[in-house]
Design a protein around this motif. Structure first.
Motif, PDB file in Angstrom:
ATOM      1  N   THR A  62      -3.960  -2.078   6.534  1.00  0.00           N
ATOM      2  CA  THR A  62      -3.162  -1.462   7.596  1.00  0.00           C
ATOM      3  C   THR A  62      -1.706  -1.886   7.522  1.00  0.00           C
ATOM      4  O   THR A  62      -0.806  -1.090   7.797  1.00  0.00           O
ATOM      5  CB  THR A  62      -3.743  -1.824   8.976  1.00  0.00           C
ATOM      6  OG1 THR A  62      -3.871  -3.247   9.049  1.00  0.00           O
ATOM      7  CG2 THR A  62      -5.101  -1.189   9.176  1.00  0.00           C
ATOM      8  N   GLU A 117      -9.438  -2.204   3.939  1.00  0.00           N
ATOM      9  CA  GLU A 117      -8.616  -1.358   4.806  1.00  0.00           C
ATOM     10  C   GLU A 117      -7.276  -2.049   4.975  1.00  0.00           C
ATOM     11  O   GLU A 117      -7.181  -3.125   5.568  1.00  0.00           O
ATOM     12  CB  GLU A 117      -9.270  -1.159   6.166  1.00  0.00           C
ATOM     13  CG  GLU A 117      -8.290  -0.507   7.140  1.00  0.00           C
ATOM     14  CD  GLU A 117      -8.962   0.485   8.070  1.00  0.00           C
ATOM     15  OE1 GLU A 117     -10.183   0.403   8.194  1.00  0.00           O
ATOM     16  OE2 GLU A 117      -8.249   1.317   8.656  1.00  0.00           O
ATOM     17  N   THR A 149      -2.129   6.153   2.614  1.00  0.00           N
ATOM     18  CA  THR A 149      -3.526   5.783   2.845  1.00  0.00           C
ATOM     19  C   THR A 149      -3.671   4.285   3.066  1.00  0.00           C
ATOM     20  O   THR A 149      -2.873   3.481   2.559  1.00  0.00           O
ATOM     21  CB  THR A 149      -4.434   6.230   1.674  1.00  0.00           C
ATOM     22  OG1 THR A 149      -5.787   5.957   2.022  1.00  0.00           O
ATOM     23  CG2 THR A 149      -4.093   5.484   0.381  1.00  0.00           C
ATOM     24  N   THR A 150      -4.694   3.936   3.841  1.00  0.00           N
ATOM     25  CA  THR A 150      -5.042   2.541   4.093  1.00  0.00           C
ATOM     26  C   THR A 150      -6.356   2.174   3.417  1.00  0.00           C
ATOM     27  O   THR A 150      -6.826   1.057   3.552  1.00  0.00           O
ATOM     28  CB  THR A 150      -5.194   2.291   5.602  1.00  0.00           C
ATOM     29  OG1 THR A 150      -6.218   3.173   6.112  1.00  0.00           O
ATOM     30  CG2 THR A 150      -3.885   2.547   6.343  1.00  0.00           C
ATOM     31  N   ASP A 151      -6.955   3.082   2.657  1.00  0.00           N
ATOM     32  CA  ASP A 151      -8.338   2.958   2.205  1.00  0.00           C
ATOM     33  C   ASP A 151      -8.393   2.662   0.699  1.00  0.00           C
ATOM     34  O   ASP A 151      -8.107   3.556  -0.116  1.00  0.00           O
ATOM     35  CB  ASP A 151      -9.069   4.276   2.525  1.00  0.00           C
ATOM     36  CG  ASP A 151     -10.553   4.202   2.218  1.00  0.00           C
ATOM     37  OD1 ASP A 151     -11.055   3.109   1.904  1.00  0.00           O
ATOM     38  OD2 ASP A 151     -11.206   5.256   2.292  1.00  0.00           O
ATOM     39  N   TYR A 152      -8.786   1.446   0.357  1.00  0.00           N
ATOM     40  CA  TYR A 152      -8.764   1.025  -1.046  1.00  0.00           C
ATOM     41  C   TYR A 152     -10.049   0.287  -1.411  1.00  0.00           C
ATOM     42  O   TYR A 152     -10.716  -0.300  -0.552  1.00  0.00           O
ATOM     43  CB  TYR A 152      -7.590   0.068  -1.317  1.00  0.00           C
ATOM     44  CG  TYR A 152      -6.243   0.694  -1.042  1.00  0.00           C
ATOM     45  CD1 TYR A 152      -5.576   1.411  -2.024  1.00  0.00           C
ATOM     46  CD2 TYR A 152      -5.658   0.586   0.225  1.00  0.00           C
ATOM     47  CE1 TYR A 152      -4.350   2.008  -1.762  1.00  0.00           C
ATOM     48  CE2 TYR A 152      -4.440   1.178   0.501  1.00  0.00           C
ATOM     49  CZ  TYR A 152      -3.791   1.888  -0.506  1.00  0.00           C
ATOM     50  OH  TYR A 152      -2.598   2.482  -0.245  1.00  0.00           O
ATOM     51  N   THR A 153     -10.339   0.295  -2.684  1.00  0.00           N
ATOM     52  CA  THR A 153     -11.339  -0.611  -3.234  1.00  0.00           C
ATOM     53  C   THR A 153     -10.709  -1.357  -4.400  1.00  0.00           C
ATOM     54  O   THR A 153     -10.108  -0.744  -5.290  1.00  0.00           O
ATOM     55  CB  THR A 153     -12.592   0.144  -3.726  1.00  0.00           C
ATOM     56  OG1 THR A 153     -13.221   0.769  -2.599  1.00  0.00           O
ATOM     57  CG2 THR A 153     -13.584  -0.823  -4.363  1.00  0.00           C
ATOM     58  N   ARG A 186       0.821  -1.203   0.000  1.00  0.00           N
ATOM     59  CA  ARG A 186       0.000   0.000   0.000  1.00  0.00           C
ATOM     60  C   ARG A 186       0.863   1.265   0.000  1.00  0.00           C
ATOM     61  O   ARG A 186       2.052   1.238   0.299  1.00  0.00           O
ATOM     62  CB  ARG A 186      -0.921   0.007   1.217  1.00  0.00           C
ATOM     63  CG  ARG A 186      -0.231   0.260   2.536  1.00  0.00           C
ATOM     64  CD  ARG A 186      -1.274   0.497   3.612  1.00  0.00           C
ATOM     65  NE  ARG A 186      -0.694   0.570   4.940  1.00  0.00           N
ATOM     66  CZ  ARG A 186      -0.180   1.683   5.472  1.00  0.00           C
ATOM     67  NH1 ARG A 186      -0.132   2.811   4.769  1.00  0.00           N
ATOM     68  NH2 ARG A 186       0.311   1.675   6.687  1.00  0.00           N
ATOM     69  N   LYS A 240     -14.016  -3.501  -0.619  1.00  0.00           N
ATOM     70  CA  LYS A 240     -13.397  -2.358   0.039  1.00  0.00           C
ATOM     71  C   LYS A 240     -12.409  -2.909   1.057  1.00  0.00           C
ATOM     72  O   LYS A 240     -12.748  -3.797   1.840  1.00  0.00           O
ATOM     73  CB  LYS A 240     -14.468  -1.526   0.732  1.00  0.00           C
ATOM     74  CG  LYS A 240     -13.983  -0.168   1.211  1.00  0.00           C
ATOM     75  CD  LYS A 240     -15.169   0.653   1.720  1.00  0.00           C
ATOM     76  CE  LYS A 240     -14.740   2.072   2.064  1.00  0.00           C
ATOM     77  NZ  LYS A 240     -13.674   2.149   3.077  1.00  0.00           N
ATOM     78  N   LEU A 278      -6.935   9.518   3.246  1.00  0.00           N
ATOM     79  CA  LEU A 278      -7.473   9.426   4.611  1.00  0.00           C
ATOM     80  C   LEU A 278      -8.125  10.761   4.979  1.00  0.00           C
ATOM     81  O   LEU A 278      -7.754  11.806   4.433  1.00  0.00           O
ATOM     82  CB  LEU A 278      -6.351   9.082   5.581  1.00  0.00           C
ATOM     83  CG  LEU A 278      -5.748   7.692   5.348  1.00  0.00           C
ATOM     84  CD1 LEU A 278      -4.564   7.481   6.281  1.00  0.00           C
ATOM     85  CD2 LEU A 278      -6.793   6.604   5.537  1.00  0.00           C
TER      86      LEU A 278
END
Ligand SMILES: [Zn+2]
Length: 412
Positions: A84, A82, A58-62, A54, A80, A113
């Motif tokens: 980490t 997350e 950011t930790t936020d993906y789709t 990643r 989706k 984020l």
């Protein structure tokens, strides 16, 4: 066998030649690029496993996977995620086509984020790829396998008539195969072949096999290894050679378990049977034959085995029954025709049918064979030593035991 990593790389390297991708903003210029690393060793077995590094931002993906060459319409699967950990596998479950190449587009969306909304922008990247054969054959090879490496833990998946024929291309190296559909061979003469390895029918059936042979006749001309969980129905097999069986013509060093032959017509010069034409060394367990017609000129027609005359002491037929329609030839036996050495354990044959033979083998009712009136085949209590909890069940409609593995076949 190839290592898993090598095999996976072979799958998708062509479309992903770089080891790292920089995600750029989907709209407008990236204020500060969210960097995402994708390795090039996707896997597409029952889903796609994406080794993913990643962005530190950011930790936020789709992750979305679309059928075809673009990310259009509704994705086949989307998740989706997350993320980490700095690195990890993202798995998208997907039952892809195991019978031929299939194209996908992977779309990865990265979102800033909340605390960085004014600093970072969202990023999107798409990768298209087409699955490649997993058996080492070139793309475009008819019947090539698209799942499995041929190992015991990761068998080649056989999901079509063409793939059943392609087994011959990998039949001499001890590979393991799993059949995942019933296969109808009607309209095509079956080109059989010698087999060394493991073939698991998965509780599936091969129907309408038709062939005339100059070598051993059968779905498999000869077999070394283990054959299991396969039914053959309505086969019509003749050979000008010695041996033919609906499943196996000649068993050279073979274990056959939980298989059946139904309504098959088999003709050979020497030995003709439902499961096996002739053996050198064979163990046949928990198999049955019903409704077949077996003809041979010289030796044994038999429901389970034509000739069971290998001279190895470990030869055995255990927990089998046969209810053939017609046996024609000089050494007839309802279970096995020409019988020599070996043991028979808890095997059953009907005493009141008109199939041309009246005893378990050409040499009579050998130890371990028991005759029953056909009506008694509907009572599980008559089958001593049979596992009706796990292997067999009584089919009240058919009035005889059947194999449970065909109730819940393995699929792709
Ligand atoms: Zn191949």
């Amino acid at each position: 066998m190839m290592s898993r990593a090598v095999r996976l790389r072979r799958l998708l390297t062509a479309s992903l030649t770089a080891g790292m991708f920089l995600l750029t903003a989907s709209a407008g210029a990236a204020q500060s690029g969210i960097t995402v690393t994708v390795q090039d060793n996707y896997q597409a077995d029952y889903g796609v496993t994406i080794p993913f590094t990643r962005s530190p931002r950011t930790t936020d993906y789709t992750f979305s996977l679309y059928e075809g060459g673009s990310a259009a319409g509704t994705p086949a699967v989307s998740a989706k995620v997350e993320m980490t950990a700095a690195q990890g596998d993202v798995y998208l479950p997907l039952a892809y086509d195991i019978t031929g190449p299939q194209s996908y587009t992977l779309k990865i969306e990265a979102r800033p984020l909340p605390g960085r909304l004014g600093t970072d922008t969202a990023a999107v990247r798409e990768f298209s790829f087409t699955t490649k054969p997993t058996c080492g054959c070139a793309s475009g090879t008819a019947g090539a396998f698209y799942r499995g490496s041929g190992s015991a833990a990761d068998p080649f998946y056989v999901g079509s008539q063409q793939q059943l024929a392609h087994v011959s291309a990998h039949a001499r190296d001890g590979s393991t195969f799993l059949q995942t559909v019933d296969i109808d061979l009607a309209g095509n003469a079956w080109q059989n072949f010698a087999f060394i390895g493991t073939y698991d029918g998965g509780g599936h059936v091969v129907r309408n096999l038709k062939g005339s042979y100059s070598g051993s006749g059968g779905l498999f001309a000869s077999f070394v290894g283990t054959l299991m969980n396969l039914g053959v129905e309505n086969a019509n097999i003749t050979t000008t050679s010695a041996f033919a069986g609906a499943l196996v013509g000649s068993g050279q060093n073979v274990v056959i378990q939980c298989c059946y032959a139904k309504n098959c017509t088999v003709s050979a010069q020497g030995g003709a049977g439902g499961i096996l034409g002739d053996d050198l060394t064979a163990i046949i367990e928990d198999c049955y034959e019903v409704g077949g017609s077996y003809t041979c000129q010289g030796e044994g027609p038999g429901g389970i085995a034509g000739n069971f005359d290998g001279n190895q002491a470990e030869n055995a037929i255990r927990r089998c029954y046969a209810i053939p329609t017609r046996l024609t030839g000089p050494m007839k036996g309802i279970l096995a025709g020409k019988w020599n050495y070996g043991e028979m354990v808890n095997c059953y044959f009907p005493t009141n049918i008109s199939c041309g033979a009246t005893t378990a083998t050409y040499k009579g009712n050998v130890a371990g064979s028991t005759g029953l009136p056909l009506a008694s085949f509907s009572n599980a209590a008559n089958f001593s030593g049979w596992d009706f909890a796990n292997v067999w069940r009584m089919d009240a409609g058919a009035g005889r035991p059947v194999l449970r593995v065909f109730d819940n076949p393995k699929d792709s």
